[in-house]
Design an enzyme around this catalytic site. Structure first.
Site, PDB file in Angstrom:
ATOM      1  N   HIS A 324      67.343  57.613  19.316  1.00 46.20           N
ATOM      2  CA  HIS A 324      68.604  57.807  18.423  1.00 46.20           C
ATOM      3  C   HIS A 324      68.315  58.745  17.075  1.00 46.20           C
ATOM      4  CE1 HIS A 324      70.558  54.700  20.848  1.00 46.20           C
ATOM      5  NE2 HIS A 324      71.661  55.417  20.692  1.00 46.20           N
ATOM      6  N   GLY A 325      67.094  58.535  16.684  1.00 43.09           N
ATOM      7  CA  GLY A 325      66.569  59.238  15.415  1.00 43.09           C
ATOM      8  C   GLY A 325      65.880  58.592  14.411  1.00 43.09           C
TER       9      GLY A 325
END
Lengths: 469, 333
Positions: A324-325
């Site tokens: 997701h980061g």
């Protein structure tokens, strides 16, 4: 055949329209995995004729380890496998490294001011197609599927535009059948596809758009909006993300349905889950199952000690967070811990379990609302330290939505909850409707979206929350 | 037979869709009445000898009823709030489909704006224009970056969020609106004196843009082709500042193209405008008093210079215009 050619041209066109570099990135991933799969497959088929009986058709055989054992019977084949393994590792490494590097660079630029003056933009759809190409090459290596000979067929699987922004992440073994089957266009599919698209648009524009206004106000100033406001934002974000993401997936599935392509469901009423573990079986199913099959099981899954199993779960969730980061590593870790130790929170009352799970998930969405980890933690803490609940309620109508819009929001959320509870029944009923019934649903949903949707000047219609991952 | 029910359903939803488009579009009856000006023209007899085109400096400053009362001139003001030059061009082009006036009066203030300025002003001018090639062209020329053509085609896309702002006005004027202007002139009786003279801010560039010249040329050419006398004017507004450099360019253009040009700013004394009483917003626009003075002054020029007909002597037309004049006088009381 013609429709596949058109789909390929359209998909490539869309990638190019966002910048030619997007096409270069996706072509690189496609070519490397296609070529690697062909090399692995060729080596296998030479050896397989004399020594090895890997039955590609045996798709039911999910246990790759059994295949490994079969292969292991022969030295020559072992040698072959070894060669294939390096090709597999290198191909995965190269593709994963691009994705990892981009995630790190994006974080570095946003948080640490790296490469100032240069704007790093993630190639379109890279988070999704990278996982798809990895699943493909691994499945070919493990003998679950045969390597695709026709490059363009494989390219269409990777580049297929409907899942460009938000997935779902598909597997070649499923998509091959769907993409290349005959007799795809049927009137029935078009009606059902349009209904599904409009339902998605309703969720996205009527619910997510409205909630977004409230969250936008609350997240704009952490010095004012904390405590009760923070809790409200967390609960609302649960609604917004679900409506936006599942709405987007509805559009993708509906659009594909119109073309006669059936995609797998990505959500299964996730907020009705009774535990975090269950939630991850019902939320973003495509990603969860990818992580299960290509991270968790290769790590050893549950075929190991209890401690090791728990570590495997936590590693898998941390990787999910990373996907997701970089900002979401802690979010992933906390979810992993809640999956492992979530049992202690479970009661014998189903509604209580649902509420507890929903609250926990909502609180953890903080990392997505405020994106900065420290701020998110401060906001979570403020729920328990700032008791401004009365002030928040009295100020509720000043958060960006007037009473009419709040009424629209409440009604639409109630409809969404009812739909999620009675999904199977409603879908079956609609499927059995005659054409006029389906047209009436299409007309009603279209009018609801057009009138009550939050769109227009100042509102970017192509922006889905989940697309940034 | 099996298609009857689906067809009925489709028709019902098309009707609902049309109804919602009408219902949710602003009616511009009590608030922002400028939004209905373009539409009012369609209900008029199309026999005007003078057509005014331009921005608010025409619809607030020139009263066709005064022109009629004074000299028997029948005229119409096709002006809108901040009507840009390309909008004036397409409005004129559309007007010429209905009628061919003897004189077109163009207020040159909009020469200063080279690009689309505001979505809101675009909407006021364009929304109620009848669909035609001119409307398509005016939209394309006027859209700001944030706008889409589709939202002009389907007003619901722009005005859907008005669902919570609907009033009885939206139902009352659903099918038929009323006129708020008198041949395009919007009465404003308020007085807000001019207090400070505008300071002359230095500009980086005083030259009118190529785009504006292109449309001015088009207006000139269109009038030539139709044998219409084009008259350029500058209304006597104090704000926004009309630079000497602007004035020189217009004078030069008028000379080169053999056009008459009247800058009423320089005739304020002669006209008798008193900025302490004749403006409703401190010098931007004239109020009823000021507009009456200016219209009287200009009506003489028009009559003398362009040999216009005195329609007070035309039985049929004077009957219509006398009625209009009566209503106008009632309104200005």
């Amino acid at each position: 055949m013609l429709i596949n050619i058109l789909l390929l041209i359209l998909s490539i066109g869309i990638y190019v329209s966002f910048g030619i570099s997007n096409l270069i990135y996706i072509l690189f991933s496609t070519v490397t995995t296609y070529a690697a799969a062909r090399i692995i497959s060729n080596k296998r088929s030479i050896e397989g004729c004399t020594n090895c009986n890997i039955n590609y058709a045996d798709k039911e055989n999910k246990n790759a380890e059994i295949i490994e054992e079969v292969k292991g019977e022969n030295y020559k084949n072992n040698q072959n496998k070894k060669n294939g393994k390096w090709i597999l590792i290198i191909t995965i490494a190269v593709n994963a490294c691009i994705l990892i590097a981009i995630k790190i660079l994006l974080y570095g630029q946003a948080k640490l001011n790296w490469l100032s003056g240069i704007q790093i933009i993630a190639p379109l759809g890279i988070s999704y197609y990278t996982l798809q190409v990895i699943s493909y090459i691994v499945d070919v290596y493990k003998g679950k599927i045969e390597a695709e000979k026709n490059f363009f067929k494989y390219f269409l699987y990777v580049v297929y535009f409907p899942y460009l922004f938000i997935g779902p992440i598909t597997r070649y073994e499923n998509m091959k059948e769907e993409l290349f089957k005959k007799e795809k266009i049927k009137l029935e599919n078009i009606y059902n596809g349009v209904i599904r698209i409009l339902w998605g648009l309703t969720k996205k524009f009527v619910i997510a758009g409205r909630v977004g206004i409230l969250i936008g106000t609350i997240s704009s100033d952490v010095s004012i909006y904390k405590g009760a406001y923070a809790l409200l934002a967390m609960l609302l974000y649960s609604v917004q993300l679900y409506a936006d993401f599942s709405g987007g997936i509805d559009i993708v599935i509906g659009g594909s349905k119109m073309l006669g392509i059936n995609l797998k469901e990505n959500f299964d009423s996730p907020y009705l889950s009774q535990s975090i573990k269950e939630f991850w079986r019902r939320w973003h199913i495509a990603l969860s199952s990818w992580l299960r099959d290509y991270i968790y099981i290769p790590l050893g899954g549950n075929r190991c000690s209890k401690i090791r199993n728990k570590i495997n779960v936590i590693i898998t969730f941390v990787i999910s967070g990373f996907w997701h980061g970089m900002n979401y590593l802690l979010w992933g870790l906390l979810h992993g811990l809640l999956v492992v130790y979530g049992k202690i929170l479970k009661t014998k009352w189903k509604p209580i379990n649902i509420i507890i799970t929903f609250l926990l998930i909502s609180i953890l969405w903080s990392f997505f609302i405020w994106t900065d980890t420290l701020t998110s933690l401060q906001m979570i803490g403020s729920i328990f330290t700032n008791f401004n609940y009365v002030e928040m309620l009295s100020n509720f109508l000043n958060l960006g939505l007037n009473i009419a819009n709040i009424v629209v929001l409440i009604i639409s959320v109630i409809v969404l909850i009812i739909f999620d509870i009675k999904k199977e029944k409603i879908i079956t009923k609609i499927k059995n409707y005659k054409i006029e019934g389906k047209l009436a649903i299409i007309g009603t949903l279209a009018i609801i979206v057009l009138v009550f949707g939050i769109y227009g000047i100042g509102f970017n219609v192509s922006e889905f929350i989940y697309s940034k991952f | 037979m099996k298609y009857i029910k689906p067809t009925i359903v489709i028709i019902i939803f098309i009707l609902i869709f049309i109804f919602l488009n009408k219902l949710l579009s602003p009616k511009y009856m009590t608030d922002l009445v400028e939004g209905n000006m373009t539409y009012e023209y369609y209900g008029e007899e199309k026999n005007h000898e003078v057509i005014f085109i331009g921005d608010c400096e025409v619809y607030a400053n020139f009263s066709p009823m005064v022109l009629y009362e004074q000299e028997g001139i029948i005229s119409y003001v096709r002006g809108n709030s901040q009507q840009l030059i390309w909008q004036s061009y397409y409005m004129l082009k559309e007007t010429l489909k209905y009628e061919t006036p003897k004189v077109v009066v163009f207020n040159v203030n909009s020469m200063r704006y080279s690009e689309p300025v505001s979505e809101a002003y675009n909407r006021l001018a364009i929304d109620k224009m009848k669909w035609s090639k001119e409307k398509v062209d005016i939209i394309k020329a006027s859209m700001t970056e944030e706008e889409s053509f589709l939202s002009y085609l389907i007003p619901l896309l722009r005005y859907h969020s008005r669902f919570d702002k609907l009033t009885s006005e939206d139902f009352k004027y659903l099918l038929k609106t009323k006129n708020n202007t008198y041949n395009g002139f919007l009465i404003n009786k308020n007085v807000k004196p001019l207090e400070n003279l505008p300071t002359k801010r230095r500009l980086a560039n005083y030259n009118f843009s190529e785009n504006c010249y292109e449309y001015l040329n088009k207006i000139t050419e269109l009038c030539k082709q139709n044998n219409i006398k084009l008259v350029l004017i500058k209304a006597p507004s104090v704000y926004p500042y009309w630079y000497d450099e602007y004035e020189e360019q217009i004078q030069k253009y008028a000379k080169e193209n053999n056009l008459d040009y009247y800058n009423f700013k320089e005739k304020v004394q002669e006209i008798g405008i008193d900025y302490s009483a004749d403006t409703y917003d401190g010098g931007l626009h004239l109020n009823l008093e000021g507009a009456t003075k200016l219209s009287k002054y200009f009506s003489k020029i028009l009559k003398e210079k362009y040999r216009l007909t005195d329609y007070r002597e035309d039985e049929e037309i004077s009957k219509i215009y006398n009625e209009k004049l009566e209503r106008y006088k009632e309104a200005i009381k």
